[in-house]
Design a protein around this motif. Structure first.
Motif, mmCIF file in Angstrom:
data_model
loop_
_atom_site.group_PDB
_atom_site.id
_atom_site.type_symbol
_atom_site.label_atom_id
_atom_site.label_comp_id
_atom_site.label_asym_id
_atom_site.label_seq_id
_atom_site.Cartn_x
_atom_site.Cartn_y
_atom_site.Cartn_z
ATOM 1 N N GLY A 113 -3.695 9.319 -0.328
ATOM 2 C CA GLY A 113 -5.441 8.967 -1.230
ATOM 3 C C GLY A 113 -4.263 7.225 -1.978
ATOM 4 O O GLY A 113 -3.686 6.493 -1.311
ATOM 5 N N GLU A 114 -5.246 6.732 -3.085
ATOM 6 C CA GLU A 114 -5.225 4.977 -2.726
ATOM 7 C C GLU A 114 -4.435 4.932 -3.742
ATOM 8 O O GLU A 114 -3.196 3.781 -3.352
ATOM 9 N N GLY A 115 -3.222 5.510 -4.422
ATOM 10 C CA GLY A 115 -2.469 5.869 -5.337
ATOM 11 C C GLY A 115 -1.413 5.889 -4.795
ATOM 12 O O GLY A 115 0.295 5.891 -5.640
ATOM 13 N N GLY A 116 -0.937 6.864 -3.513
ATOM 14 C CA GLY A 116 0.237 6.829 -2.997
ATOM 15 C C GLY A 116 0.525 8.905 -3.131
ATOM 16 O O GLY A 116 1.196 9.414 -2.760
ATOM 17 N N TYR A 117 -0.607 9.506 -3.948
ATOM 18 C CA TYR A 117 0.358 10.378 -4.914
ATOM 19 C C TYR A 117 -1.383 11.629 -4.872
ATOM 20 O O TYR A 117 -2.121 10.642 -5.798
#
Length: 132
Positions: A113-117
């Motif tokens: 995803g966008e935030g890595g999580y």
């Protein structure tokens, strides 16, 4: 991207009703698409209820305190120096035991995803809602 030092001022902290997460590595901080690394504190009486990460493997390593760790429908008490490996998409949960916060190092790979999580909460679904 080249390597970099991550100082205290670089760490972004998010607060939740169960504790807090300090982001050590995620794409926007380090550029890594392989590692999502967090410094997590579970408050006394708190915990990260049942959830799963569809595309990420995870290691939770207890640095301080004690936790009740769920891996699917199995639970185990973990203390300092102990860890759990969680395969992709496996439901799990972590809850503090005792009156002290639990401090955890958490590594997920690869980033998602966008935030890595990415997380999908399932604590309101059965059988998870009835386990604890």
């Amino acid at each position: 991207m080249s390597g970099r030092f991550i100082t205290t001022g670089d760490i972004v902290t998010d607060r939740f009703d169960w504790g807090q997460t300090g982001w050590i590595s995620r794409p926007e901080l380090t550029g890594s698409r392989a590692l999502c690394v967090m410094d997590v504190q579970l408050d006394p009486g708190g915990g990260h209820p049942f959830h799963r990460h569809p595309d990420q493997e995870e290691i939770i390593w207890v640095r301080e305190g004690r936790i009740e760790q769920w891996l699917g429908k199995d639970k185990h008490e973990l203390g300092p120096g102990e860890a759990v490996y969680i395969p992709k998409d496996m439901v799990h949960a972590s809850y503090t035991l005792g009156d002290a916060p639990a401090k955890l190092s958490v590594i997920l790979t690869p980033t998602a995803g966008e935030g890595g999580y990415e997380v999908i909460d399932v604590f309101e679904e059965e059988p998870w809602a009835s386990l604890r």
